[in-house]
Design an enzyme around this catalytic site. Structure first.
Site, PDB file in Angstrom:
ATOM      1  N   VAL A   1       0.814  -1.220   0.000  1.00 58.05           N
ATOM      2  CA  VAL A   1       0.000   0.000   0.000  1.00 58.05           C
ATOM      3  C   VAL A   1       0.844   1.265   0.000  1.00 58.05           C
ATOM      4  O   VAL A   1       2.022   1.257   0.333  1.00 58.05           O
ATOM      5  CB  VAL A   1      -0.975   0.019   1.202  1.00 58.05           C
ATOM      6  CG1 VAL A   1      -1.917  -1.177   1.140  1.00 58.05           C
ATOM      7  CG2 VAL A   1      -0.242   0.058   2.534  1.00 58.05           C
ATOM      8  N   ASP A   2       0.173   2.371  -0.361  1.00 62.84           N
ATOM      9  CA  ASP A   2       0.821   3.681  -0.331  1.00 62.84           C
ATOM     10  C   ASP A   2       0.526   4.355   1.015  1.00 62.84           C
ATOM     11  O   ASP A   2      -0.010   3.727   1.932  1.00 62.84           O
ATOM     12  CB  ASP A   2       0.352   4.538  -1.516  1.00 62.84           C
ATOM     13  CG  ASP A   2      -1.154   4.788  -1.544  1.00 62.84           C
ATOM     14  OD1 ASP A   2      -1.833   4.639  -0.493  1.00 62.84           O
ATOM     15  OD2 ASP A   2      -1.660   5.140  -2.620  1.00 62.84           O
ATOM     16  N   SER A   3       0.830   5.631   1.131  1.00 65.39           N
ATOM     17  CA  SER A   3       0.655   6.348   2.403  1.00 65.39           C
ATOM     18  C   SER A   3      -0.803   6.534   2.801  1.00 65.39           C
ATOM     19  O   SER A   3      -1.093   6.893   3.939  1.00 65.39           O
ATOM     20  CB  SER A   3       1.351   7.709   2.333  1.00 65.39           C
ATOM     21  OG  SER A   3       0.786   8.496   1.308  1.00 65.39           O
ATOM     22  N   MET A   4      -1.732   6.257   1.882  1.00 67.22           N
ATOM     23  CA  MET A   4      -3.160   6.367   2.193  1.00 67.22           C
ATOM     24  C   MET A   4      -3.792   4.995   2.439  1.00 67.22           C
ATOM     25  O   MET A   4      -5.009   4.866   2.445  1.00 67.22           O
ATOM     26  CB  MET A   4      -3.879   7.112   1.066  1.00 67.22           C
ATOM     27  CG  MET A   4      -3.392   8.547   0.925  1.00 67.22           C
ATOM     28  SD  MET A   4      -4.294   9.522  -0.288  1.00 67.22           S
ATOM     29  CE  MET A   4      -4.025   8.611  -1.780  1.00 67.22           C
TER      30      MET A   4
ATOM     31  N   ILE B   1      -3.915   2.482   0.472  1.00 62.53           N
ATOM     32  CA  ILE B   1      -4.522   1.968  -0.749  1.00 62.53           C
ATOM     33  C   ILE B   1      -3.469   1.154  -1.496  1.00 62.53           C
ATOM     34  O   ILE B   1      -2.314   1.580  -1.622  1.00 62.53           O
ATOM     35  CB  ILE B   1      -5.012   3.125  -1.662  1.00 62.53           C
ATOM     36  CG1 ILE B   1      -6.018   4.021  -0.925  1.00 62.53           C
ATOM     37  CG2 ILE B   1      -5.586   2.599  -2.972  1.00 62.53           C
ATOM     38  CD1 ILE B   1      -7.304   3.324  -0.507  1.00 62.53           C
TER      39      ILE B   1
END
Length: 143
Positions: free
Chosen positions: A18-21, A23
Site C-alpha cells: 500500500v501507499d501512504s493512504m 490503498i
C-alpha cells in the site's frame, strides 16, 4: 470468453502493498495476479517447477489491467483466475474481489512458451501443459 478452468484464492493486502493512504499501489496488482496464477498452475499440476524441469520458460508477454475499486491495507481479498487459452499461449483472466465481495479489478495476462535451452519462442504450448489442462477440465473446476 470461454473459461476452461478456474481457481479461487484468498490473499491479504499487506503493508508493503500500500501507499501512504493505505490503498494498494497499482503496480502491486501484478503480484496479486501472480498469486492467482500460481494457485491455478499448482491446481492443474503444471507449475513453474514443472515448466523448468521440462526446459520451458513462460515469460509474460502482455498484461491488461482495469481498476474498478481500490483494495485497502489488511483487507482479505479473493482472486479468481481462469485459463482462457492454453494451446497457442497461456492466457489467464483474473477477477479480484475486495473484502466486501465487490469486483475491484479485472485483468488478463498472456505468456508464451520458450525453449529454455535455445531461447526459441514456441508457437504452441507444450503437449504436457495441454494434457494437464484437459485433465483438469474433465475433473471440473475447483477452489
Amino acid at each position: 470468453m470461454k473459461k476452461y478452468y478456474t481457481v479461487e484464492k484468498e490473499f491479504k493486502v499487506e503493508f508493503y502493498d500500500v501507499d501512504s493512504m493505505d490503498i494498494a499501489y497499482h503496480g502491486k496488482y501484478v503480484n496479486f495476479m501472480e498469486v492467482g496464477r500460481c494457485a491455478l498452475l499448482d491446481e492443474i499440476g503444471y507449475n513453474y517447477i514443472n515448466m523448468r524441469d521440462e526446459n520451458y520458460a513462460f515469460p509474460v508477454v502482455e498484461i491488461k489491467v482495469k481498476y474498478k475499486r481500490s483494495l485497502k491495507f489488511n483487507e482479505v481479498c479473493k482472486i479468481v483466475s481462469s485459463i482462457t487459452e492454453y494451446e497457442n499461449c497461456l492466457k489467464i483472466y483474473y477477477e479480484i474481489y475486495n473484502s466486501e465481495g465487490k469486483l475491484a479489478t479485472v485483468a488478463e495476462s498472456s505468456q508464451m512458451a520458450v525453449n529454455a535451452r535455445t531461447g526459441e519462442s514456441m508457437f504452441c504450448c507444450p503437449e504436457s501443459l495441454i494434457k494437464k489442462v484437459e485433465e483438469a477440465m474433465k475433473k471440473g473446476n475447483s477452489k
